[in-house]
Design a protein around this motif. Structure first.
Motif, PDB file in Angstrom:
ATOM      1  N   ILE A  91      28.898  30.684  35.176  1.00 24.61           N
ATOM      2  CA  ILE A  91      29.669  31.569  36.044  1.00 24.61           C
ATOM      3  C   ILE A  91      28.727  32.341  36.964  1.00 24.61           C
ATOM      4  CG2 ILE A  91      31.368  33.433  36.129  1.00 24.61           C
ATOM      5  CD1 ILE A  91      32.048  32.641  33.163  1.00 24.61           C
ATOM      6  N   ASP A  92      28.935  32.166  38.255  1.00 23.32           N
ATOM      7  CA  ASP A  92      28.207  32.957  39.237  1.00 23.32           C
ATOM      8  C   ASP A  92      29.201  33.456  40.280  1.00 23.32           C
ATOM      9  OD1 ASP A  92      28.496  30.937  41.284  1.00 23.32           O
ATOM     10  OD2 ASP A  92      26.716  29.929  40.556  1.00 23.32           O
ATOM     11  N   GLY A  93      28.719  33.861  41.433  1.00 24.33           N
ATOM     12  CA  GLY A  93      29.619  34.413  42.435  1.00 24.33           C
ATOM     13  C   GLY A  93      30.678  33.435  42.905  1.00 24.33           C
ATOM     14  N   VAL A  94      30.264  32.233  43.306  1.00 29.21           N
ATOM     15  CA  VAL A  94      31.223  31.245  43.794  1.00 29.21           C
ATOM     16  C   VAL A  94      31.199  29.931  43.023  1.00 29.21           C
ATOM     17  CG1 VAL A  94      31.365  32.210  46.111  1.00 29.21           C
ATOM     18  CG2 VAL A  94      29.669  30.473  45.621  1.00 29.21           C
ATOM     19  N   GLY A  95      30.224  29.725  42.151  1.00 30.72           N
ATOM     20  CA  GLY A  95      30.164  28.534  41.316  1.00 30.72           C
ATOM     21  C   GLY A  95      29.205  27.463  41.801  1.00 30.72           C
ATOM     22  N   TYR A  96      28.954  27.432  43.096  1.00 28.49           N
ATOM     23  CA  TYR A  96      28.159  26.342  43.644  1.00 28.49           C
ATOM     24  C   TYR A  96      26.688  26.408  43.263  1.00 28.49           C
ATOM     25  CZ  TYR A  96      32.371  25.276  46.150  1.00 28.49           C
ATOM     26  OH  TYR A  96      33.660  24.963  46.437  1.00 28.49           O
ATOM     27  N   GLY A  97      26.129  27.597  43.171  1.00 29.04           N
ATOM     28  CA  GLY A  97      24.729  27.716  42.765  1.00 29.04           C
ATOM     29  C   GLY A  97      24.501  27.135  41.390  1.00 29.04           C
ATOM     30  N   SER A  98      25.402  27.431  40.479  1.00 22.62           N
ATOM     31  CA  SER A  98      25.290  26.892  39.117  1.00 22.62           C
ATOM     32  C   SER A  98      25.396  25.372  39.112  1.00 22.62           C
ATOM     33  CB  SER A  98      26.386  27.488  38.228  1.00 22.62           C
ATOM     34  OG  SER A  98      26.191  28.859  38.051  1.00 22.62           O
ATOM     35  N   ALA A  99      26.335  24.843  39.882  1.00 24.26           N
ATOM     36  CA  ALA A  99      26.515  23.394  39.936  1.00 24.26           C
ATOM     37  C   ALA A  99      25.296  22.703  40.531  1.00 24.26           C
ATOM     38  CB  ALA A  99      27.768  23.044  40.735  1.00 24.26           C
ATOM     39  N   LEU A 100      24.708  23.313  41.553  1.00 28.49           N
ATOM     40  CA  LEU A 100      23.515  22.721  42.163  1.00 28.49           C
ATOM     41  C   LEU A 100      22.380  22.608  41.149  1.00 28.49           C
ATOM     42  CD1 LEU A 100      23.498  24.490  45.629  1.00 28.49           C
ATOM     43  CD2 LEU A 100      23.790  22.044  45.209  1.00 28.49           C
ATOM     44  N   ILE A 101      22.213  23.631  40.350  1.00 28.65           N
ATOM     45  CA  ILE A 101      21.163  23.612  39.325  1.00 28.65           C
ATOM     46  C   ILE A 101      21.485  22.581  38.245  1.00 28.65           C
ATOM     47  CG2 ILE A 101      20.035  24.965  37.510  1.00 28.65           C
ATOM     48  CD1 ILE A 101      20.658  27.449  39.394  1.00 28.65           C
TER      49      ILE A 101
ATOM     50  N   CYS B 189      31.689  24.965  36.340  1.00 32.34           N
ATOM     51  CA  CYS B 189      31.130  26.097  37.079  1.00 32.34           C
ATOM     52  C   CYS B 189      32.270  26.854  37.752  1.00 32.34           C
ATOM     53  CB  CYS B 189      30.128  25.605  38.114  1.00 32.34           C
ATOM     54  SG  CYS B 189      28.750  24.688  37.374  1.00 32.34           S
ATOM     55  N   ILE B 190      32.236  28.161  37.587  1.00 30.25           N
ATOM     56  CA  ILE B 190      33.318  29.017  38.073  1.00 30.25           C
ATOM     57  C   ILE B 190      32.736  30.131  38.938  1.00 30.25           C
ATOM     58  CG2 ILE B 190      35.074  30.684  37.341  1.00 30.25           C
ATOM     59  CD1 ILE B 190      35.554  28.973  34.912  1.00 30.25           C
ATOM     60  N   GLY B 191      33.460  30.483  39.977  1.00 33.67           N
ATOM     61  CA  GLY B 191      33.066  31.583  40.851  1.00 33.67           C
ATOM     62  C   GLY B 191      33.829  32.851  40.523  1.00 33.67           C
ATOM     63  N   ALA B 192      33.128  33.823  39.971  1.00 31.27           N
ATOM     64  CA  ALA B 192      33.765  35.078  39.569  1.00 31.27           C
ATOM     65  C   ALA B 192      34.247  35.896  40.762  1.00 31.27           C
ATOM     66  CB  ALA B 192      32.799  35.907  38.718  1.00 31.27           C
ATOM     67  N   LYS B 193      33.683  35.646  41.950  1.00 28.11           N
ATOM     68  CA  LYS B 193      34.140  36.340  43.152  1.00 28.11           C
ATOM     69  C   LYS B 193      35.334  35.637  43.785  1.00 28.11           C
ATOM     70  CE  LYS B 193      29.688  38.351  44.421  1.00 28.11           C
ATOM     71  NZ  LYS B 193      28.642  38.425  45.465  1.00 28.11           N
ATOM     72  N   ILE B 194      35.682  34.471  43.261  1.00 33.23           N
ATOM     73  CA  ILE B 194      36.740  33.655  43.846  1.00 33.23           C
ATOM     74  C   ILE B 194      38.046  33.773  43.071  1.00 33.23           C
ATOM     75  CG2 ILE B 194      37.399  31.311  44.536  1.00 33.23           C
ATOM     76  CD1 ILE B 194      34.952  32.421  46.057  1.00 33.23           C
ATOM     77  N   ILE B 195      37.958  33.745  41.742  1.00 30.04           N
ATOM     78  CA  ILE B 195      39.181  33.790  40.929  1.00 30.04           C
ATOM     79  C   ILE B 195      39.092  34.911  39.901  1.00 30.04           C
ATOM     80  CG2 ILE B 195      39.706  31.352  41.264  1.00 30.04           C
ATOM     81  CD1 ILE B 195      38.640  30.794  38.452  1.00 30.04           C
ATOM     82  N   GLY B 196      40.250  35.375  39.488  1.00 27.52           N
ATOM     83  CA  GLY B 196      40.325  36.401  38.458  1.00 27.52           C
ATOM     84  C   GLY B 196      40.278  35.798  37.069  1.00 27.52           C
ATOM     85  N   SER B 197      40.233  36.664  36.081  1.00 27.46           N
ATOM     86  CA  SER B 197      40.042  36.192  34.709  1.00 27.46           C
ATOM     87  C   SER B 197      41.214  35.376  34.182  1.00 27.46           C
ATOM     88  CB  SER B 197      39.729  37.359  33.778  1.00 27.46           C
ATOM     89  OG  SER B 197      40.801  38.260  33.713  1.00 27.46           O
ATOM     90  N   ALA B 198      42.440  35.702  34.556  1.00 28.64           N
ATOM     91  CA  ALA B 198      43.595  34.945  34.043  1.00 28.64           C
ATOM     92  C   ALA B 198      43.523  33.485  34.483  1.00 28.64           C
ATOM     93  CB  ALA B 198      44.899  35.587  34.490  1.00 28.64           C
ATOM     94  N   ILE B 199      43.251  33.254  35.756  1.00 26.52           N
ATOM     95  CA  ILE B 199      43.125  31.876  36.258  1.00 26.52           C
ATOM     96  C   ILE B 199      41.885  31.220  35.662  1.00 26.52           C
ATOM     97  CG2 ILE B 199      42.759  30.460  38.303  1.00 26.52           C
ATOM     98  CD1 ILE B 199      45.409  31.494  38.675  1.00 26.52           C
TER      99      ILE B 199
END
Length: 156
Positions: free
Chosen positions: A64-74, A105-115
């Motif tokens: 989990i990072d801001g948008v998810g893409y950084g984690s996926a790239l790594i 990979c999930i973006g915490a700045k993109i979706i809330g916890s319920a989703i």
């Protein structure tokens, strides 16, 4: 299931909710940090968690990072890892059933916890459709690319 979780500062609060959710479902959680909301470099936490999945010390990873893409790239730089960024349950279902991903990979700045929790639940409970030839063939092609271009951990 053993699940490696990792995050940067933007994903810390959501990761804490995710950990509680996973543990409530009976999963064993391996937390690779970060452990607070102080600015942190994503690779310092995602890379060790990704290695745990690649080495078989964890069955899957949720990063989990801001948008998810950084984690996926790594994660996708490591042999044997197949990471997808999913911001809703539908994408998570397809990431598992059609692509056999082992890292979410999930973006915490993109979706809330319920989703996020519903997305994770769908991803964890969806099986790869290995008996459908077109999906098996597609995943096999991706695996061939990985075998051709990424070093196995045992070769490093």
């Amino acid at each position: 299931m053993k699940i490696a979780v990792a995050n940067d500062h933007a994903g810390f609060a959501l990761k804490e909710e995710v950990k509680a959710f996973l543990e409530s479902k009976g999963h064993e959680v391996q937390d690779f940090g970060t452990y607070n909301e102080e600015a942190a470099d994503l690779p310092d936490f995602i890379y060790p968690a990704a290695l745990a999945v690649a080495e078989g010390k964890a069955d899957r990873g949720i990063f989990i990072d801001g948008v998810g893409y950084g984690s996926a790239l790594i994660a996708n730089k490591i042999h044997g890892l197949y990471a997808a960024v999913c911001q809703d349950p539908f994408c998570a279902q397809l990431a598992r059933s059609h692509s056999n991903t082992n890292v979410l990979c999930i973006g915490a700045k993109i979706i809330g916890s319920a989703i996020a929790l519903e997305t994770i639940n769908v991803w964890l409970t969806t099986d790869f459709l290995s008996d459908i030839e077109k999906y098996k063939k597609r995943v096999d092609k991706v695996t061939e690319i990985s075998e051709k271009h990424l070093k196995k951990l045992s070769e490093i």
